[in-house]
Design a protein around this motif. Structure first.
Motif, mmCIF file in Angstrom:
data_model
loop_
_atom_site.group_PDB
_atom_site.id
_atom_site.type_symbol
_atom_site.label_atom_id
_atom_site.label_comp_id
_atom_site.label_asym_id
_atom_site.label_seq_id
_atom_site.Cartn_x
_atom_site.Cartn_y
_atom_site.Cartn_z
ATOM 1 N N MET A 242 13.273 -6.215 -15.311
ATOM 2 C CA MET A 242 12.572 -4.983 -15.069
ATOM 3 C C MET A 242 12.580 -4.769 -13.603
ATOM 4 O O MET A 242 12.824 -5.498 -12.693
ATOM 5 C CB MET A 242 11.087 -5.093 -15.536
ATOM 6 C CG MET A 242 10.824 -5.598 -16.992
ATOM 7 S SD MET A 242 8.948 -5.854 -17.160
ATOM 8 C CE MET A 242 9.102 -5.971 -18.916
ATOM 9 N N ARG A 245 8.110 -2.815 -9.731
ATOM 10 C CA ARG A 245 6.946 -2.058 -9.955
ATOM 11 C C ARG A 245 6.447 -2.065 -11.546
ATOM 12 O O ARG A 245 5.284 -2.380 -11.799
ATOM 13 C CB ARG A 245 7.212 -0.736 -9.621
ATOM 14 C CG ARG A 245 5.733 0.326 -9.638
ATOM 15 C CD ARG A 245 6.115 1.563 -8.851
ATOM 16 N NE ARG A 245 4.746 2.539 -9.146
ATOM 17 C CZ ARG A 245 4.745 3.619 -8.642
ATOM 18 N NH1 ARG A 245 5.909 4.018 -8.147
ATOM 19 N NH2 ARG A 245 3.564 4.566 -8.682
ATOM 20 N N ASN A 246 7.349 -2.107 -12.313
ATOM 21 C CA ASN A 246 7.115 -1.814 -13.694
ATOM 22 C C ASN A 246 6.815 -3.262 -13.991
ATOM 23 O O ASN A 246 5.681 -3.402 -14.950
ATOM 24 C CB ASN A 246 8.391 -1.512 -14.579
ATOM 25 C CG ASN A 246 7.979 -1.170 -16.069
ATOM 26 O OD1 ASN A 246 6.921 -0.397 -16.332
ATOM 27 N ND2 ASN A 246 8.793 -1.467 -16.739
ATOM 28 N N ARG A 249 3.138 -4.298 -13.273
ATOM 29 C CA ARG A 249 2.042 -3.312 -14.055
ATOM 30 C C ARG A 249 1.941 -4.063 -15.714
ATOM 31 O O ARG A 249 0.855 -4.445 -15.995
ATOM 32 C CB ARG A 249 2.567 -1.933 -14.217
ATOM 33 C CG ARG A 249 1.468 -1.045 -15.216
ATOM 34 C CD ARG A 249 1.953 0.242 -15.143
ATOM 35 N NE ARG A 249 3.380 0.529 -15.723
ATOM 36 C CZ ARG A 249 3.793 0.415 -16.898
ATOM 37 N NH1 ARG A 249 2.835 0.429 -18.069
ATOM 38 N NH2 ARG A 249 4.956 0.577 -17.447
#
Length: 319
Positions: A242, A245-246, A249
């Motif tokens: 990924m 940032r993703n 989260r």
């Protein structure tokens, strides 16, 4: 004479009852006349009941027998209490007695009974480490501290698991009769008058992921298999496939903690296992678990569990 009520029920944890009871009974040996504690066991009816370990307990009175004010009212815990439907007789008594007591509270999972009685809202509370998250989820208005051995929030007192009821009772004796009396009681019972550190010394930091095939679980497995290394969010995101940032989260959504927090918890659990099961030097354990230095490991241990690695090893070293 200060009156203490301890509420019991079928399946109650015997030590939740006997621990505080013995503290108050021993305290009476060092207290004069009218200041001695009078402890009463109360239940929904007069019938003898079985504790979770099979011991037979006989209530002194029922909830309906006593209408006067207690100085202290406590609800003991029980292994099944977090899962079973609330006993309306217990919760009704708690709601009523709490409004008339100088102090009231719970031992161990008795906090769940307080929650069902509406007595935890906007309060700082604790319970057994194994059920702290469940208590926080079930009663979201409560401010649950996962680490404290016992907590006082104005008139409300709560304790962590099982033997922590002894710590709570000793703290109350200290309030009532001073630290010297509490110390004498602790010596009689061969316990610490004030235990060092919190209950996180006894609880694992990591739990198995719900979906072991998820990207988050893949990252967790990678961290634990390579715990001696340093990890950046970018590196962990690459393992998950990924963007950084993703990944950050998704990781927080899946675990409730940041990647950095998870890595530190993983290092703690790895180090604790080695401290419990090996004679390896502290600097070697610190290196193998990714802390880098023994000093850094000591700082993290002290911050997280209120004890140094050496103190932890002394308490939990396996024979």
């Amino acid at each position: 004479m200060p009156s203490v009520a301890i509420a019991i029920f079928p399946g109650v944890q015997a030590l939740d009852v006997a621990g505080p009871f013995d503290v108050f009974a021993e305290a009476n040996l060092f207290i004069d006349g009218n200041d001695r504690y009078e402890v009463t066991l109360l239940a929904a009816d007069n019938a003898p009941l079985r504790a979770s370990n099979g011991i037979r307990l006989v209530p002194d009175e029922t909830f309906d027998d006593r209408h006067s004010t207690f100085d202290l009212a406590l609800i003991a815990g029980g292994p099944a209490l977090p899962e079973v439907a609330p006993d309306t007789r217990v919760t009704a008594w708690l709601a009523n007695v709490a409004s008339r007591c100088k102090r009231y509270g719970s031992i161990c999972t008795g906090a769940f009974a307080l929650g069902h009685a509406g007595l935890l809202d906007d309060r700082n509370v604790t319970t057994h480490w194994q059920h702290a998250q469940q208590l926080a989820t079930q009663f979201p208005k409560a401010r649950v501290d996962f680490d404290r051995i016992y907590l006082r929030d104005e008139r409300l007192v709560t304790s962590a698991g099982v033997t922590a009821g002894i710590d709570l009772a000793l703290a109350l004796v200290t309030e009532d009769h001073g630290p010297q009396t509490a110390l004498k009681v602790a010596k009689r019972l061969v316990v610490f008058s004030q235990r060092q550190g919190g209950q996180s010394q006894f609880s694992p930091y990591l739990t198995a992921p719900a979906d072991e095939t998820s990207p988050v679980a893949k990252v967790q497995t990678h961290v634990m298999a390579n715990i001696q290394h340093n990890f950046s969010v970018k590196q962990l995101a690459d393992v998950a496939g990924m963007s950084a940032r993703n990944f950050a989260r998704i990781f927080v959504q899946g675990t409730g903690v940041t990647p950095h927090e998870f890595v530190e918890r993983a290092r703690m659990d790895a180090a604790r296992k080695l401290l419990e099961s090996s004679d390896a030097a502290l600097k070697a354990i610190a290196y193998d678990c990714g802390f880098g230095t023994a000093d850094r490991m000591r700082i993290v241990f002290t911050r997280r569990i209120g004890a140094t690695p050496a103190q932890y090893r002394e308490r939990f070293r396996q024979a």
